[in-house]
Motif scaffolding. Structure first.
Motif, PDB file in Angstrom:
ATOM      1  N   SER A 100       1.005  -1.201   0.077  1.00  0.00           N
ATOM      2  CA  SER A 100       0.175  -0.159  -0.098  1.00  0.00           C
ATOM      3  C   SER A 100       0.893   1.258   0.065  1.00  0.00           C
ATOM      4  O   SER A 100       0.471   2.252  -0.555  1.00  0.00           O
ATOM      5  CB  SER A 100      -0.902  -0.007   1.107  1.00  0.00           C
ATOM      6  OG  SER A 100      -0.208  -0.093   2.259  1.00  0.00           O
ATOM      7  N   LEU A 101       1.884   1.459   0.665  1.00  0.00           N
ATOM      8  CA  LEU A 101       2.678   2.333   0.951  1.00  0.00           C
ATOM      9  C   LEU A 101       3.561   2.594  -0.498  1.00  0.00           C
ATOM     10  O   LEU A 101       4.048   3.530  -0.946  1.00  0.00           O
ATOM     11  CB  LEU A 101       3.972   2.391   1.882  1.00  0.00           C
ATOM     12  CG  LEU A 101       3.273   2.553   3.279  1.00  0.00           C
ATOM     13  CD1 LEU A 101       4.183   2.327   4.507  1.00  0.00           C
ATOM     14  CD2 LEU A 101       2.394   3.830   3.329  1.00  0.00           C
ATOM     15  N   LEU A 102       3.934   1.361  -1.102  1.00  0.00           N
ATOM     16  CA  LEU A 102       4.657   1.468  -2.237  1.00  0.00           C
ATOM     17  C   LEU A 102       3.738   1.917  -3.701  1.00  0.00           C
ATOM     18  O   LEU A 102       4.185   2.601  -4.506  1.00  0.00           O
ATOM     19  CB  LEU A 102       5.177  -0.142  -3.024  1.00  0.00           C
ATOM     20  CG  LEU A 102       6.321  -0.653  -2.248  1.00  0.00           C
ATOM     21  CD1 LEU A 102       6.313  -2.136  -2.567  1.00  0.00           C
ATOM     22  CD2 LEU A 102       7.342  -0.007  -2.201  1.00  0.00           C
ATOM     23  N   THR A 103       2.393   1.833  -3.309  1.00  0.00           N
ATOM     24  CA  THR A 103       1.632   2.014  -4.435  1.00  0.00           C
ATOM     25  C   THR A 103       0.903   3.618  -4.190  1.00  0.00           C
ATOM     26  O   THR A 103       0.993   4.502  -4.848  1.00  0.00           O
ATOM     27  CB  THR A 103       0.357   1.286  -4.557  1.00  0.00           C
ATOM     28  OG1 THR A 103       0.852   0.002  -4.786  1.00  0.00           O
ATOM     29  CG2 THR A 103      -0.581   1.843  -5.619  1.00  0.00           C
ATOM     30  N   HIS A 104       0.837   3.848  -2.973  1.00  0.00           N
ATOM     31  CA  HIS A 104       0.155   5.204  -2.544  1.00  0.00           C
ATOM     32  C   HIS A 104       0.814   6.096  -1.842  1.00  0.00           C
ATOM     33  O   HIS A 104       0.324   7.383  -1.888  1.00  0.00           O
ATOM     34  CB  HIS A 104      -1.222   4.976  -1.736  1.00  0.00           C
ATOM     35  CG  HIS A 104      -2.226   3.905  -2.377  1.00  0.00           C
ATOM     36  ND1 HIS A 104      -3.173   4.425  -3.049  1.00  0.00           N
ATOM     37  CD2 HIS A 104      -2.468   2.370  -2.089  1.00  0.00           C
ATOM     38  CE1 HIS A 104      -3.931   3.386  -3.587  1.00  0.00           C
ATOM     39  NE2 HIS A 104      -3.457   2.284  -2.846  1.00  0.00           N
ATOM     40  N   GLY A 248     -13.517  -3.371   7.510  1.00  0.00           N
ATOM     41  CA  GLY A 248     -12.230  -3.653   7.698  1.00  0.00           C
ATOM     42  C   GLY A 248     -11.602  -2.096   7.752  1.00  0.00           C
ATOM     43  O   GLY A 248     -12.100  -1.085   7.131  1.00  0.00           O
ATOM     44  N   TRP A 249     -10.507  -1.896   8.331  1.00  0.00           N
ATOM     45  CA  TRP A 249      -9.728  -0.714   8.670  1.00  0.00           C
ATOM     46  C   TRP A 249      -8.686  -0.428   7.223  1.00  0.00           C
ATOM     47  O   TRP A 249      -8.012  -1.403   7.060  1.00  0.00           O
ATOM     48  CB  TRP A 249      -9.082  -0.573   9.615  1.00  0.00           C
ATOM     49  CG  TRP A 249      -9.702  -0.213  10.907  1.00  0.00           C
ATOM     50  CD1 TRP A 249      -9.876   1.063  11.429  1.00  0.00           C
ATOM     51  CD2 TRP A 249     -10.460  -0.902  11.852  1.00  0.00           C
ATOM     52  NE1 TRP A 249     -10.749   1.188  12.424  1.00  0.00           N
ATOM     53  CE2 TRP A 249     -11.157  -0.090  12.724  1.00  0.00           C
ATOM     54  CE3 TRP A 249     -11.073  -2.229  11.787  1.00  0.00           C
ATOM     55  CZ2 TRP A 249     -12.076  -0.328  13.784  1.00  0.00           C
ATOM     56  CZ3 TRP A 249     -11.922  -2.833  12.957  1.00  0.00           C
ATOM     57  CH2 TRP A 249     -12.524  -1.565  13.785  1.00  0.00           C
ATOM     58  N   LEU A 250      -8.959   0.673   6.677  1.00  0.00           N
ATOM     59  CA  LEU A 250      -8.008   0.855   5.360  1.00  0.00           C
ATOM     60  C   LEU A 250      -7.118   2.256   5.689  1.00  0.00           C
ATOM     61  O   LEU A 250      -7.909   3.074   6.314  1.00  0.00           O
ATOM     62  CB  LEU A 250      -8.900   0.978   4.225  1.00  0.00           C
ATOM     63  CG  LEU A 250      -9.497  -0.258   3.942  1.00  0.00           C
ATOM     64  CD1 LEU A 250     -10.360   0.061   2.442  1.00  0.00           C
ATOM     65  CD2 LEU A 250      -8.429  -1.450   3.292  1.00  0.00           C
ATOM     66  N   PRO A 251      -6.032   1.955   5.300  1.00  0.00           N
ATOM     67  CA  PRO A 251      -5.176   3.536   5.305  1.00  0.00           C
ATOM     68  C   PRO A 251      -5.998   4.419   4.298  1.00  0.00           C
ATOM     69  O   PRO A 251      -6.549   4.155   3.336  1.00  0.00           O
ATOM     70  CB  PRO A 251      -4.203   3.092   4.616  1.00  0.00           C
ATOM     71  CG  PRO A 251      -3.774   1.689   4.687  1.00  0.00           C
ATOM     72  CD  PRO A 251      -4.992   1.189   4.963  1.00  0.00           C
ATOM     73  N   ALA A 252      -6.044   5.874   5.042  1.00  0.00           N
ATOM     74  CA  ALA A 252      -6.785   6.738   4.169  1.00  0.00           C
ATOM     75  C   ALA A 252      -6.518   6.908   2.802  1.00  0.00           C
ATOM     76  O   ALA A 252      -7.533   7.245   1.939  1.00  0.00           O
ATOM     77  CB  ALA A 252      -6.754   8.069   4.942  1.00  0.00           C
ATOM     78  N   ARG A 253      -5.122   6.913   2.515  1.00  0.00           N
ATOM     79  CA  ARG A 253      -4.703   7.143   0.985  1.00  0.00           C
ATOM     80  C   ARG A 253      -5.263   6.164   0.201  1.00  0.00           C
ATOM     81  O   ARG A 253      -5.522   6.035  -1.242  1.00  0.00           O
ATOM     82  CB  ARG A 253      -3.177   6.906   1.214  1.00  0.00           C
ATOM     83  CG  ARG A 253      -2.524   8.217   1.616  1.00  0.00           C
ATOM     84  CD  ARG A 253      -1.107   8.213   1.547  1.00  0.00           C
ATOM     85  NE  ARG A 253      -0.467   9.273   1.607  1.00  0.00           N
ATOM     86  CZ  ARG A 253       0.190   9.532   3.044  1.00  0.00           C
ATOM     87  NH1 ARG A 253      -0.276   8.997   4.012  1.00  0.00           N
ATOM     88  NH2 ARG A 253       0.565  10.915   3.248  1.00  0.00           N
ATOM     89  N   VAL A 254      -5.679   4.873   0.721  1.00  0.00           N
ATOM     90  CA  VAL A 254      -6.256   3.480   0.075  1.00  0.00           C
ATOM     91  C   VAL A 254      -7.478   3.798   0.036  1.00  0.00           C
ATOM     92  O   VAL A 254      -8.037   3.521  -1.178  1.00  0.00           O
ATOM     93  CB  VAL A 254      -5.768   2.268   0.740  1.00  0.00           C
ATOM     94  CG1 VAL A 254      -6.379   1.089   0.136  1.00  0.00           C
ATOM     95  CG2 VAL A 254      -4.240   2.292   0.847  1.00  0.00           C
ATOM     96  N   ALA A 255      -8.215   4.252   0.898  1.00  0.00           N
ATOM     97  CA  ALA A 255      -9.758   4.147   1.200  1.00  0.00           C
ATOM     98  C   ALA A 255     -10.270   5.193   0.212  1.00  0.00           C
ATOM     99  O   ALA A 255     -11.276   5.379  -0.170  1.00  0.00           O
ATOM    100  CB  ALA A 255     -10.134   4.079   2.349  1.00  0.00           C
ATOM    101  N   LYS A 256      -9.505   6.609   0.202  1.00  0.00           N
ATOM    102  CA  LYS A 256     -10.295   7.800  -0.195  1.00  0.00           C
ATOM    103  C   LYS A 256     -10.946   7.558  -1.464  1.00  0.00           C
ATOM    104  O   LYS A 256     -12.039   8.310  -1.608  1.00  0.00           O
ATOM    105  CB  LYS A 256      -9.220   8.910  -0.111  1.00  0.00           C
ATOM    106  CG  LYS A 256      -9.790  10.161  -0.248  1.00  0.00           C
ATOM    107  CD  LYS A 256      -8.623  11.682  -0.462  1.00  0.00           C
ATOM    108  CE  LYS A 256      -9.381  12.565  -0.397  1.00  0.00           C
ATOM    109  NZ  LYS A 256     -10.254  12.758  -1.601  1.00  0.00           N
ATOM    110  N   PRO A 257     -10.189   7.171  -2.422  1.00  0.00           N
ATOM    111  CA  PRO A 257     -10.918   6.971  -3.972  1.00  0.00           C
ATOM    112  C   PRO A 257     -12.306   6.437  -3.986  1.00  0.00           C
ATOM    113  O   PRO A 257     -13.271   6.815  -4.244  1.00  0.00           O
ATOM    114  CB  PRO A 257      -9.886   6.232  -4.990  1.00  0.00           C
ATOM    115  CG  PRO A 257      -8.624   6.707  -4.058  1.00  0.00           C
ATOM    116  CD  PRO A 257      -8.969   6.575  -2.725  1.00  0.00           C
ATOM    117  N   ALA A 258     -12.210   5.274  -3.105  1.00  0.00           N
ATOM    118  CA  ALA A 258     -13.379   4.462  -2.900  1.00  0.00           C
ATOM    119  C   ALA A 258     -14.768   5.022  -2.321  1.00  0.00           C
ATOM    120  O   ALA A 258     -15.674   4.916  -2.448  1.00  0.00           O
ATOM    121  CB  ALA A 258     -13.429   3.017  -2.492  1.00  0.00           C
TER     122      ALA A 258
END
Length: 310
Positions: A100-104, A248-258
């Motif tokens: 997730s950090l590599l991507t976002h 589930g808990w998601l990092p904000a950077r991952v969750a924000k678009p959805a």
């Protein structure tokens, strides 16, 4: 046939004199003459006309000279290319990080800080748990480790006393659910004894799992969650949550678009958000010029906060 024999032959063809060629090649004349003789024996013909002064090449020697020049030039160019590759490889630094950090996070961070161009993501680390990152640093498998780190007190069974870190960013985990009827979350915190909520959790030995557990333990109200799945990858959590299997808990950077597109909704208000630091770790006491230089550059950035070994 040795490459130095070809270099000897080129020197002899250029100087047309055994003594001067031997001096140029930093060998004694007898040794030089013997190597030329071995070269002729290897080729099966006379290459030098020794009856002339200055020395001249035989027709076979003139033809062989072309080959020597071609071979030695290709070797020279290849050696230079290999040296550049070695130098470039030595200047590269492997950074291990969750997928997730590599991507976002990492691409944007590297783009905004040119000095990070020498960083090379270590993709094998995308399947690591938190302890694996520190083992990777300790054994030299990677130079830096970028990871999530809980802000509040959290029980993590890892000795990090031999490591230094910099705080290079902030993040927080958001509880998410697929939307149900009228856009309401299909699963909602905190759940009840009669209606326990399905939970897509992280691996129990992972840091995010520990951060969530510590946060829930500090909450004044009890949660009622039933673990349906445990996974290392944040993207796996997102996929299963999006399919409606649980919250589930998601990092904000991952969750924000959805969240912005309505594909996911909050499964709880901000009280259930979990603050995190983004920490960059290195093994303390290691001395490597490129790593030390980069570490100093990152530490001097206004966007980071230095942290001592814990």
């Amino acid at each position: 046939m040795e490459l130095r024999w070809m270099e000897d032959f080129i020197a002899l063809a250029r100087t047309q004199h055994f003594s001067r060629a031997a001096e140029e090649q930093n060998v004694t004349q007898p040794t030089f003459s013997r190597r030329i003789k071995l070269l002729e024996e290897e080729m099966g013909t006379t290459l030098i006309n020794r009856q002339t002064l200055p020395l001249t090449l035989t027709p076979a020697g003139a033809e062989f000279l072309k080959l020597c020049e071609q071979v030695t030039e290709r070797v020279r160019l290849t050696r230079e290319r290999l040296n550049r590759m070695t130098s470039e490889q030595a200047s590269r630094l492997l950074i291990a990080a969750p997928q997730s950090l590599l991507t976002h996070f990492l691409p944007h961070w590297m783009t905004n800080q040119p000095q990070l161009a020498r960083l090379q993501p270590y993709l094998r680390a995308t399947g690591w748990l938190i302890a694996d990152y520190f083992q990777g640093l300790a054994c030299g498998e990677c130079d830096l480790a970028l990871c999530y780190w809980p802000v509040g007190r959290c029980d993590i069974d890892i000795d990090v006393s031999e490591y230094q870190y910099l705080i290079v960013g902030r993040e927080h985990l958001i509880p998410c659910s697929a939307p149900g009827e009228h856009g309401a979350p299909r699963f909602r915190l905190p759940g009840t004894k009669r209606h326990s909520q399905a939970w897509i959790a992280y691996h129990p030995r992972g840091l995010l799992s520990a951060a969530i557990a510590s946060h829930l333990a500090r909450m004044p109200e009890a949660t009622h969650l039933t673990v349906l799945n445990e996974t290392i990858q944040t993207n796996n959590v997102k996929e299963l949550v999006s399919l409606g299997y649980g919250l589930g808990w998601l990092p904000a950077r991952v969750a924000k678009p959805a969240l912005d597109q309505g594909q996911l909704v909050r499964a709880g208000d901000e009280r259930w958000d979990i603050p995190l630091q983004l920490r960059l770790y290195r093994l303390a006491g290691t001395q490597r010029y490129e790593l030390d230089k980069l570490w100093s550059q990152i530490a001097s950035s206004s966007e980071v906060t230095p942290g001592a070994s814990e």
